[in-house]
Each structure stands twice: as structure tokens, then as C-alpha cells.
Design a protein around this motif. Structure first.
Motif, short mmCIF file in Angstrom:
data_model
loop_
_atom_site.label_atom_id
_atom_site.label_comp_id
_atom_site.label_asym_id
_atom_site.label_seq_id
_atom_site.Cartn_x
_atom_site.Cartn_y
_atom_site.Cartn_z
N ARG A 52 0.82 -1.21 0.00
CA ARG A 52 0.00 0.00 0.00
C ARG A 52 0.86 1.26 0.00
O ARG A 52 0.43 2.32 -0.48
N LEU A 53 2.07 1.16 0.54
CA LEU A 53 2.97 2.31 0.58
C LEU A 53 3.80 2.43 -0.69
O LEU A 53 4.63 3.33 -0.81
N GLY A 54 3.57 1.51 -1.64
CA GLY A 54 4.29 1.56 -2.91
C GLY A 54 5.60 0.82 -2.93
O GLY A 54 6.41 1.01 -3.85
N ALA A 55 5.85 -0.07 -1.95
CA ALA A 55 7.08 -0.85 -1.92
C ALA A 55 6.98 -2.05 -2.86
O ALA A 55 5.89 -2.53 -3.18
N ASN A 56 8.12 -2.53 -3.30
CA ASN A 56 8.23 -3.77 -4.07
C ASN A 56 8.59 -4.89 -3.10
O ASN A 56 9.66 -4.85 -2.50
N VAL A 57 7.69 -5.84 -2.93
CA VAL A 57 7.83 -6.82 -1.85
C VAL A 57 8.28 -8.17 -2.39
O VAL A 57 7.74 -8.69 -3.37
N ILE A 58 9.28 -8.74 -1.71
CA ILE A 58 9.75 -10.10 -1.95
C ILE A 58 9.43 -10.91 -0.70
O ILE A 58 9.72 -10.48 0.42
N ALA A 59 8.82 -12.08 -0.87
CA ALA A 59 8.39 -12.89 0.25
C ALA A 59 9.25 -14.14 0.39
O ALA A 59 9.60 -14.78 -0.60
N ILE A 60 9.58 -14.48 1.64
CA ILE A 60 10.29 -15.72 1.94
C ILE A 60 9.39 -16.59 2.80
O ILE A 60 8.99 -16.20 3.90
N ALA A 61 9.03 -17.77 2.26
CA ALA A 61 8.15 -18.69 2.98
C ALA A 61 8.23 -20.06 2.31
O ALA A 61 8.59 -20.14 1.12
N PRO A 62 7.90 -21.14 3.03
CA PRO A 62 7.91 -22.47 2.41
C PRO A 62 7.03 -22.52 1.16
O PRO A 62 6.09 -21.73 1.01
N SER A 63 7.34 -23.46 0.28
CA SER A 63 6.72 -23.51 -1.05
C SER A 63 5.21 -23.69 -1.00
O SER A 63 4.51 -23.25 -1.91
N HIS A 64 4.66 -24.31 0.07
CA HIS A 64 3.21 -24.50 0.10
C HIS A 64 2.45 -23.18 0.32
O HIS A 64 1.23 -23.14 0.20
#
Length: 304
Positions: free
Chosen positions: A160-172
């Protein structure tokens, strides 16, 4: 009046039904009829006796939504029957008494289960993004622990603030995270996030309680990056890093935070992920805590 608590620490089976006297609010308090409570990892750690100073027997629970039943003589602005949410104490009960200034009115088009699911996860995520990390437009924000409710809310608030987000989490979790529109999902069970994301992040927000040594966060951070984490310190580094420990703070009040979160939810700018809604019974709390002890996705709510 019934409540659900325990007299010893241990597994979910320690829960039992406890009869309470009728609750009467003090001058600036309210008593609510509980409609929904949110189960979270803090509840689980307390039940296990991990890092807690709880006095037994106890009625646990912190996140509650309910209708106002009684108000103390000093309370103004809250009418009988008003639906409210709060971060309080001893909420695994049919009735809860709390200070009136902790209560936030729940909008009519937000359900008790939705409201309850936002309390602790939402407050944690909002303060992480807006205060501790101070996320800005066009920054690359890497979220560790992105598959949790806190992580998914962190992603949405940063976007919402205009950031480019990369997520780290298990594949499921990949499908859920992709549906949120994240730029990239890195699954540690398939790739090494440190190798894939080395020196990529303007901001690292680590909301995982299982990966808090800080080494990986440092490796993924750019020079002059911000790292916000539950870790208490970072390893020695030559990088210039702004390090923020995630912790409870009233710089932004919980009440103001919840009001904003409810507004975002009711206007479709935020979504919640409720994994299961369980009955408000002894069996419901035992089942909920059994699920807390296992890998799960989404929020666990006990509701009437």
C-alpha cells in the motif's frame, strides 16, 4: 459464567472448564460478552510455560471481540450492545472485563471473526511497516516469515505504501503469496534465500520467531538498509545498517492501529486469512491449541 483455562503447563489437554463469578466493571471499565477470540503463538508459548511468569491457574487469551454488556460509571461513548475489539487479558471466557480505553468499535460490515483475526497480527504488522521499518515508496522490502498472518499483513501494508515486496516462505505458501501480488516468492525448501537475494533489500522485515540470528537478514540487506526483526541484536558487520527490534510500543497506539486496520479491511484494501473457525467450547479450545502445535496456514478463531 464459564471460562477455559489450565492449572498446569503442557499440551492442549491441560485445558479445563473454569466457573467464574459474575463480572462487574470498575469505574473506567466495561464488561463484554465474548463473541470471538484469536488464537496465536503467544497463547501457545504461555500454555507451554515458555518465557512466561503466569501464575497458575490461569485463564489465557489476549485478542477478543464482543458486545458491551455493562459499563462502569466513568465510561462515556460506549453504549450497551456496541461491538468492540481489544487486546486484553484472560479472554478465553464467556465474559471479559477490560479498561474502556482499550476497546475499539468494530464496523458493522466487519464480522467478529475478521476483527479478532486482525488484533495481534495486525498490530504487529502495522507497527513493523509504519514505525520500525518506516517503509517508503519504491523500496525493495524482503519479508521473512511471509506465510504467517503477520507476514501476509506486512506484505499488504508495505505494498500500500508503494514498496516492491519479496516474500520468503515455504513452497506451500507460494500460491497465497502470489495472489497477494508479491514481486517474488523464495521458498527455503527449494532455494537458499541468501544466495537468491544477496544484497537486494532496502528493508528486511523478519516476523519469524524461528529465524532470528540475523545472519541471513544481513546477507540479504543492501548497505544502509533497515532491518526490523524479533532478534535482539545482529552479528558484527561492515555494512551500515539501521537495526530495529520489533517490540510492543505505544508510539502508535494499538487503538489507532486497529481503527486503521478495520478501515482498510472494510474498504477492501486488506484481506485476512482465517484457516478455521472453531466452536466456543472446551473442545473448541483444545482443538484450536492442537492446531497451534502443528504447521498451519491462516488464523485460528474460536467463536460463538
Amino acid at each position: 459464567m464459564l471460562a477455559y483455562g489450565y492449572r498446569k503447563f503442557g499440551g492442549p489437554a491441560v485445558f479445563e472448564t473454569i466457573t467464574q463469578p459474575v463480572l462487574e466493571p470498575a469505574n473506567n471499565q466495561i464488561t463484554i460478552e465474548t463473541l470471538a477470540v484469536n488464537l496465536n503463538d503467544q497463547d501457545r508459548r504461555e500454555r507451554l510455560g515458555t518465557g512466561t511468569d503466569l501464575v497458575l491457574p490461569t485463564i489465557p487469551g489476549h485478542d477478543v471481540v464482543g458486545k458491551v454488556l455493562k459499563v462502569g460509571p466513568g465510561v462515556t461513548g460506549l453504549d450497551i450492545g456496541t461491538l468492540v475489539a481489544a487486546h486484553a487479558q484472560h479472554t478465553y471466557a464467556e465474559q471479559v472485563t477490560l479498561d474502556s480505553d482499550l476497546a475499539v468499535t468494530v464496523p458493522n460490515d466487519v464480522t467478529p471473526a475478521q476483527a479478532a483475526s486482525l488484533i495481534t497480527p495486525g498490530i504487529t504488522a502495522y507497527k513493523a511497516v509504519r514505525y520500525f521499518a518506516d517503509v517508503q515508496k519504491d523500496q525493495t522490502v524482503i519479508v521473512q516469515g511471509a506465510g504467517s498472518m503477520v507476514g501476509m499483513l506486512t506484505i499488504q501494508l508495505a505494498q500500500r505504501l508503494g514498496a516492491n515486496v519479496i516474500a520468503i516462505a515455504p513452497s506451500h505458501f507460494t500460491d497465497k503469496l502470489t495472489a497477494l501480488g508479491v514481486e517474488q516468492v523464495v521458498a527455503p525448501d527449494r532455494q537458499n534465500p541468501v544466495h537468491v537475494l544477496a544484497d537486494r533489500g532496502d528493508v528486511i522485515i523478519n516476523v519469524s520467531h524461528d529465524n532470528t540470528n540475523g545472519k541471513d537478514d544481513l546477507a540479504m540487506a543492501k548497505f544502509n538498509a533497515t532491518i526490523a526483526s524479533f532478534a535482539t541484536h545482529l552479528p558484527a558487520t561492515s555494512k551500515s545498517i539501521r537495526f530495529q527490534v520489533l517490540h510492543p510500543t505505544n508510539v502508535i497506539s494499538d487503538q489507532a492501529t486497529l481503527q486503521m486496520l478495520f478501515k482498510l479491511l472494510r474498504t477492501g484494501q486488506l484481506t485476512v486469512d482465517i484457516a478455521q473457525q472453531l466452536p466456543f467450547t472446551l473442545d473448541g479450545f483444545i482443538q484450536g491449541h492442537t492446531l497451534l502445535d502443528e504447521p498451519y496456514s491462516g488464523q485460528l478463531i474460536v467463536a460463538k
